[in-house]
Each structure stands twice: as structure tokens, then as C-alpha cells.
Scaffold this active site. Structure first.
Site, mmCIF file in Angstrom:
data_model
loop_
_atom_site.group_PDB
_atom_site.id
_atom_site.type_symbol
_atom_site.label_atom_id
_atom_site.label_comp_id
_atom_site.label_asym_id
_atom_site.label_seq_id
_atom_site.Cartn_x
_atom_site.Cartn_y
_atom_site.Cartn_z
ATOM 1 N N GLY A 19 0.746 -1.161 0.087
ATOM 2 C CA GLY A 19 0.020 0.189 -0.022
ATOM 3 C C GLY A 19 0.933 1.139 0.022
ATOM 4 N N GLY A 20 0.151 2.577 0.050
ATOM 5 C CA GLY A 20 0.601 3.712 -0.094
ATOM 6 C C GLY A 20 1.777 3.948 1.059
ATOM 7 C CB ILE A 21 1.335 4.579 4.521
ATOM 8 C CG1 ILE A 21 0.712 6.028 4.390
ATOM 9 C CG2 ILE A 21 2.428 4.912 5.814
ATOM 10 C CD1 ILE A 21 -0.340 6.131 5.753
ATOM 11 N N GLY A 96 -3.519 -2.237 7.575
ATOM 12 C CA GLY A 96 -4.689 -1.962 8.256
ATOM 13 C C GLY A 96 -5.868 -2.166 7.181
ATOM 14 C CE1 TYR A 159 -8.350 2.126 9.816
ATOM 15 C CE2 TYR A 159 -9.074 4.438 10.658
ATOM 16 C CZ TYR A 159 -8.206 3.337 9.935
ATOM 17 O OH TYR A 159 -6.905 4.137 9.496
ATOM 18 N N PRO A 189 -1.443 8.923 11.477
ATOM 19 C CG PRO A 189 -1.023 7.681 9.572
ATOM 20 C CD PRO A 189 -1.370 7.739 11.073
ATOM 21 N N GLY A 190 -3.253 11.603 9.747
ATOM 22 C CA GLY A 190 -4.669 12.069 9.130
ATOM 23 C C GLY A 190 -4.917 11.512 8.019
ATOM 24 C CB VAL A 192 -2.066 9.940 4.264
ATOM 25 C CG1 VAL A 192 -0.687 9.557 3.348
ATOM 26 C CG2 VAL A 192 -1.607 10.050 5.427
HETATM 27 N N1 LIG Z 1 -4.372 6.903 4.036
HETATM 28 C C1 LIG Z 1 -4.898 7.372 5.201
HETATM 29 O O1 LIG Z 1 -5.870 8.436 4.945
HETATM 30 C C2 LIG Z 1 -4.541 6.877 6.134
HETATM 31 C C3 LIG Z 1 -5.075 7.559 7.595
HETATM 32 C C4 LIG Z 1 -4.883 7.197 8.788
HETATM 33 C C5 LIG Z 1 -4.173 5.970 9.132
HETATM 34 N N2 LIG Z 1 -4.027 5.330 7.910
HETATM 35 C C6 LIG Z 1 -3.241 4.006 8.220
HETATM 36 O O2 LIG Z 1 -1.918 3.678 7.808
HETATM 37 C C7 LIG Z 1 -1.649 2.428 7.272
HETATM 38 C C8 LIG Z 1 -1.331 2.186 5.831
HETATM 39 O O3 LIG Z 1 -2.415 2.412 5.031
HETATM 40 P P1 LIG Z 1 -2.411 3.176 3.530
HETATM 41 O O4 LIG Z 1 -2.979 4.683 3.692
HETATM 42 O O5 LIG Z 1 -0.987 3.137 2.892
HETATM 43 O O6 LIG Z 1 -3.675 2.307 2.822
HETATM 44 P P2 LIG Z 1 -3.444 1.404 1.745
HETATM 45 O O7 LIG Z 1 -2.615 1.876 0.409
HETATM 46 O O8 LIG Z 1 -4.878 0.789 1.329
HETATM 47 O O9 LIG Z 1 -2.591 0.062 2.265
HETATM 48 C C9 LIG Z 1 -3.207 -0.752 3.128
HETATM 49 C C10 LIG Z 1 -2.168 -1.915 3.345
HETATM 50 O O10 LIG Z 1 -2.828 -2.857 4.535
HETATM 51 C C11 LIG Z 1 -2.646 -4.140 3.816
HETATM 52 N N3 LIG Z 1 -3.950 -5.060 4.578
HETATM 53 C C12 LIG Z 1 -4.876 -4.746 4.750
HETATM 54 N N4 LIG Z 1 -5.577 -5.757 5.164
HETATM 55 C C13 LIG Z 1 -4.468 -6.674 5.370
HETATM 56 C C14 LIG Z 1 -4.758 -8.041 6.160
HETATM 57 N N5 LIG Z 1 -6.002 -8.665 6.409
HETATM 58 N N6 LIG Z 1 -3.315 -8.744 6.063
HETATM 59 C C15 LIG Z 1 -2.286 -8.233 5.883
HETATM 60 N N7 LIG Z 1 -2.124 -6.897 5.136
HETATM 61 C C16 LIG Z 1 -3.317 -6.360 5.122
HETATM 62 C C17 LIG Z 1 -2.961 -4.225 2.492
HETATM 63 O O11 LIG Z 1 -2.498 -5.235 1.457
HETATM 64 P P3 LIG Z 1 -2.833 -6.001 0.387
HETATM 65 O O12 LIG Z 1 -3.673 -4.700 -0.455
HETATM 66 O O13 LIG Z 1 -1.748 -6.536 -0.068
HETATM 67 O O14 LIG Z 1 -4.083 -6.628 0.973
HETATM 68 C C18 LIG Z 1 -2.122 -2.760 1.983
HETATM 69 O O15 LIG Z 1 -0.798 -3.053 1.889
HETATM 70 C C19 LIG Z 1 -3.123 1.662 7.651
HETATM 71 O O16 LIG Z 1 -2.784 1.185 8.892
HETATM 72 C C20 LIG Z 1 -4.223 2.602 7.949
HETATM 73 O O17 LIG Z 1 -5.247 2.609 8.686
HETATM 74 C C21 LIG Z 1 -4.051 5.546 6.781
#
Ligand SMILES: NC(=O)c1ccc[n+]([C@@H]2O[C@H](COP(=O)([O-])OP(=O)(O)OC[C@H]3O[C@@H](n4cnc5c(N)ncnc54)[C@H](OP(=O)(O)O)[C@@H]3O)[C@@H](O)[C@H]2O)c1
Length: 246
Positions: A19-21, A96, A159, A189-190, A192
Site C-alpha cells: 500500500g501507499g504508506i 490496516g 476501525y 496519520p490524518g 494521506v
Molecule cells: N491513508 C490514510 O488516510 C490513513 C489515515 C490514517 C491511518 N492510516 C493507516 O495507515 C496504514 C497504511 O494505510 P495506507 O493509507 O497506506 O492504505 P493502503 O494503501 O490501502 O494500504 C493498506 C495496506 O494494508 C494491507 N492489509 C489490509 N488488510 C490486510 C490483511 N488482512 N493482512 C495483511 N495486510 C493487509 C494491504 O495489503 P494488500 O492490499 O496486499 O491486501 C495494504 O498493503 C493503515 O494502517 C491505515 O489504517 C491511513
């Protein structure tokens, strides 16, 4: 001479790295560590491509797939990473699951599943990794939570609870391992700009004092600063464009 702030020779495991982060954190770590485990859930392709990118830049990396919902998956993931790359010194539990839902529609099965992925598995990853870190006298654990842990947010009650739980988990673990050179922190993070963004970035920017959503690279930059520093532990760092001052 080392200033004690470098991560050279260390092996890092970053979950959610498809994923992105997580991807940005891996790219930021590349060149600073000896090896990177690029862990994904179901999307092998971006994780494999990222591992190949790091290797072609002269680093060591490998992709590992694992669904963190399974109770035995976290320990198996660390076993596999350690067999392939060596002991895990840096654990970034970043994966996540965010399913947007009204609280009325979140039943017991949905709630439990989110908690299993977002909270239980980071704990089980840390439980498996910490003894080796303590023995070696060095370790870094970083959980990625969310501003939703403070404000409730817009995703769902499951969540928000799972992310708030990571804060308690970090505080619980941090003081028990601090004297062994191991830090445990949280980044919250907020908004992203990743696939997880819960809406149109232009609209979300209007609710953010900085006037835009964050970039994964900005989260990764702060992650690296936290991971390098051995005197920062049991802290929750917000990176949210000023959304939630505290
Ligand atoms: N983007 C935001 O606005 C934001 C804000 C606050 C917090 N966050 C937190 O930042 C973290 C990274 O999120 P992101 O923004 O980068 O989103 P993202 O691009 O959707 O990435 C989410 C990642 O979590 C993995 N994942 C989800 N379910 C899983 C599972 N059952 N087992 C293993 N891996 C799993 C996904 O893997 P696959 O795709 O390979 O399944 C993906 O690599 C998360 O914890 C998220 O809650 C994000």
C-alpha cells in the site's frame, strides 16, 4: 564514526507494504538498513515490484504475503522473514483494514475481523519479535494508527477502536522493553493520499488546516526519524496537517 542514530546492518519488516504508506516507508528505509521484508496481504504485484526496485537500487529486499486476520499468521510471517533475511530488528506494523460503515451495520463478525487485523496481529507480531530484539539489545517497533483513534473519524467504530487500541498496546509494551534498547512508538496519520483515503482529496483538504491531504512520503520521513532514535519511546506522534491539536 556512528552517531548511534543509524540503522545500518538492521533488518526491517514493514507490513502493508503493498500500500501507499508502507511502500513509502520501505523506500525511505532502503539504503539505511541491511534488508527489508516487504509484506503484503493479498496484493502480491506491488510488493514484488517494490522489492525488485529496492534490489535493483543495490539493496536487499523480499516480498512476503500473509493475511494478518489468521491468528497464526503474524508469527509465521516473522519466522519466514528471519529464515530468509535474518533477525528482525525493526518492525513497522503498518497494515490496516478500513471498511467504511455506519455503526448500525457493524456486527460482531465485522468488529472482530477488524480488531483481528488491525490490533491483534500487530500485538502478535510484536510478541514474536520482541524477545530477539531484547536479547540483541536493539529493537524498534512502530505501529501505524490514525487520527481516528482520537476523534472517532469517518471509517467506522471497529476501525477507531482498533487504532486507539494500538496506543495502549504501545504504552504497555514500551516500558517493559525500554531498558533493553527497544523502542515502541506509534504514528497517527490524518488524511494521506493512498487507496485508503476515505473520499475526494479536494474535499478532505477543506477540513485540514494545512489545506491539503498528506503525502505517504511525509509519513515515511517521520517514521524514519522515530526509528533512528533510541531515546524516543512510548510516544504517539500525530501527522495530520493540524487536524487534531493535542
Ligand atoms: N491513508 C490514510 O488516510 C490513513 C489515515 C490514517 C491511518 N492510516 C493507516 O495507515 C496504514 C497504511 O494505510 P495506507 O493509507 O497506506 O492504505 P493502503 O494503501 O490501502 O494500504 C493498506 C495496506 O494494508 C494491507 N492489509 C489490509 N488488510 C490486510 C490483511 N488482512 N493482512 C495483511 N495486510 C493487509 C494491504 O495489503 P494488500 O492490499 O496486499 O491486501 C495494504 O498493503 C493503515 O494502517 C491505515 O489504517 C491511513
Amino acid at each position: 564514526m556512528s552517531d548511534g542514530l543509524d540503522l545500518a546492518g538492521r533488518v526491517a519488516l514493514v507490513t502493508g507494504a503493498s500500500g501507499g504508506i508502507g511502500g513509502a516507508i520501505c523506500r525511505r528505509l532502503a539504503g539505511n538498513v541491511a534488508g527489508i521484508a516487504v509484506a503484503y496481504g493479498s496484493n502480491a504485484e506491488p510488493a514484488e515490484a517494490l522489492a525488485a526496485e529496492i534490489v535493483s537500487g543495490g539493496g536487499t529486499a523480499r516480498a512476503f504475503g500473509s493475511d494478518m486476520a489468521a491468528p497464526d499468521a503474524p508469527e509465521r510471517l516473522i519466522d519466514d522473514v528471519e529464515a530468509a533475511l535474518g533477525p528482525v530488528d525493526i518492525l513497522v506494523a503498518n497494515h490496516g483494514l478500513a471498511r467504511q460503515a455506519r455503526y448500525e451495520d457493524v456486527d460482531a463478525a465485522i468488529f472482530d475481523h477488524t480488531l483481528a487485523v488491525n490490533l491483534r496481529s500487530p500485538f502478535l507480531l510484536a510478541r514474536r519479535a520482541l524477545p530477539g530484539m531484547r536479547e540483541r539489545g536493539f529493537g524498534r517497533v512502530l505501529f501505524i494508527s490514525s487520527v481516528a483513534a482520537f476523534r472517532g473519524g469517518v471509517i467506522g467504530p471497529d476501525y477507531a477502536c482498533s487504532k486507539a487500541g494500538l496506543h495502549g498496546l504501545a504504552h504497555f509494551l514500551a516500558r517493559r522493553v525500554a531498558a533493553d534498547g527497544v523502542t515502541v512508538n506509534v504514528l497517527a496519520p490524518g488524511f494521506v493520499e493512498t487507496a485508503m483515503l476515505p473520499g475526494d482529496p479536494q474535499q478532505l483538504a477543506k477540513t485540514t488546516p494545512v489545506g491539503r491531504v498528506g503525502r505517504p512520503e511525509e509519513v515515511a520521513d517521520l517514521a524514519l526519524a522515530i526509528l533512528r532514535n533510541g531515546y524516543v519511546t512510548s510516544q504517539v506522534f500525530s501527522i495530520d496537517g493540524g487536524t487534531y491539536p493535542r
